[in-house]
Scaffold this active site. Structure first.
Site, PDB file in Angstrom:
ATOM      1  N   HIS A  69      -4.239  -2.172   6.413  1.00 50.48           N
ATOM      2  CA  HIS A  69      -3.746  -3.682   6.966  1.00 50.48           C
ATOM      3  C   HIS A  69      -4.664  -4.447   7.755  1.00 50.48           C
ATOM      4  CE1 HIS A  69       0.762  -3.315   5.276  1.00 50.48           C
ATOM      5  NE2 HIS A  69       0.109  -2.523   4.729  1.00 50.48           N
ATOM      6  N   ASN A  96       3.669  -6.888   7.475  1.00 49.50           N
ATOM      7  CA  ASN A  96       3.169  -6.025   8.639  1.00 49.50           C
ATOM      8  C   ASN A  96       4.261  -5.524   9.508  1.00 49.50           C
ATOM      9  OD1 ASN A  96       0.392  -5.792   8.134  1.00 49.50           O
ATOM     10  ND2 ASN A  96      -0.138  -7.704   9.089  1.00 49.50           N
ATOM     11  N   THR A 195       1.594   9.211   0.146  1.00 52.79           N
ATOM     12  CA  THR A 195       2.046  10.399   0.278  1.00 52.79           C
ATOM     13  C   THR A 195       2.724  10.816   1.519  1.00 52.79           C
ATOM     14  OG1 THR A 195       1.528  12.918  -0.077  1.00 52.79           O
ATOM     15  CG2 THR A 195      -0.022  11.610   0.995  1.00 52.79           C
TER      16      THR A 195
END
Length: 326
Positions: A69, A96, A195
């Site tokens: 980000h 965010n 994951t």
């Protein structure tokens, strides 16, 4: 915080790609940048992260995503960390709001400042932490290039524009990555970061409750999996967290790709990886763990991503406190 107007056009995107590829600042990043000025820098970061992961392993996902980000908005220059008194910084922008772990970055920064004041940038801390939480989650190790300096601008609106939403289709995803100098392989490899970590229900509930505005379900989602998701999230749930990789969301492994192949990826952007021949082929390759190249590929793509829009040399600054400019 100062806000800059973002220009979006095909010509601008082409220039952006060219800038990121040819940006001479990239050449100033190197492994071991602090070998003389703060030789213990990476050991200090690792020590703090190992302590944190022992008591709060669920922070690994958010801290890994923090690097993504940061890099996708203004480049990898630490602007995700800046606070705004008017709540108009990147961290205040809707994409965010699910990020956590800023206090961990602050803890690392304090430890580094105690040993090497004014030397290690917050942008480099974010990059090193992303690697160390991956390793702490049983994932791959890669050598992190360092030498980034910190930016002074953080924009609520630029985060809205530059961060790809969880409902993005494959064309939007590919274009978004290409605009940052990353290719189709980088897209599918870095998506594998899902994951580890969790997601708020609101990031995917439209897929299970009202996909096309008619109270239906996304047809690309495994119909047998939908009741499982509905049992965890109501249509209006804004607070519940759901594992992105159920059963191993604290372990960095290749099982994310198995989920995607089974059409059980949580987001539309996960499902979209089956809509392109190259990304689909990569997903299928990683499902066979004996032939999986995911760990090696992830390190390569993370290094590439870590070069986006960096500030080096005399550009930017080395913040004393990561949440505010000097």
């Amino acid at each position: 915080m100062e806000t800059l107007r973002f220009i979006s056009s095909p010509f601008f995107i082409q220039l952006t790609v060219l800038f990121f590829v040819l940006n001479p600042a990239n050449a100033q990043l190197k492994v071991g940048f602090y070998s003389k000025t703060c030789p213990q820098a990476e050991a200090i970061v690792k020590d703090v992260i190992d302590q944190v992961m022992t008591v709060a392993p669920s922070l690994a996902g958010p801290l890994l995503r923090m690097h993504f980000h940061d890099c996708f908005v203004r480049g990898c220059e630490g602007s995700i960390l800046l606070n705004s008194p008017t709540k108009r910084a990147e961290k205040d922008s809707p994409p965010n709001l699910s990020l956590r772990g800023y206090q961990v970055i602050d803890r690392v920064k304090s430890a580094l400042e105690a040993k090497c004041p004014g030397v290690v940038s917050c942008a480099d801390i974010v990059a090193i932490v992303a690697r160390d939480v991956t390793v702490a989650s049983q994932g791959p190790h890669w050598d992190v290039e360092t030498g980034r300096r910190d930016g002074r601008v953080s924009s609520f609106n630029e985060a809205l524009i530059n961060l790809l939403p969880p409902f993005a289709n494959i064309s939007t995803l590919i274009a978004g990555f290409q605009a940052k100098g990353l290719n189709v392989k980088d897209l599918v490899v870095l998506s594998g970061g899902h994951t580890i970590g969790t997601s708020h229900c609101s990031s995917f509930t439209p897929r299970i409750y009202n996909f096309s505005g008619k109270g239906d379900t996304d047809p690309t989602l495994d119909s047998e999996y939908v009741p499982n998701l509905k049992s965890k999230c109501t249509a209006t749930d804004q607070t519940t967290l759901v594992e992105m990789d159920p059963g191993s969301f604290k372990t960095f492994d290749s099982s994310y790709f198995t989920l995607v192949k089974k059409r059980r990826g949580l987001f539309q952007s996960d499902a979209a990886l089956l809509d392109n021949s190259e990304t689909k082929a990569y997903v299928e390759l990683q499902v066979d763990t004996s032939g999986s190249t995911f760990f090696k590929d992830f390190g390569v793509s993370m290094v590439k991503m870590g070069r986006i829009g960096v500030l080096t040399g005399s550009a930017g600054e080395i913040r004393k406190v990561c949440s505010m400019v000097n």
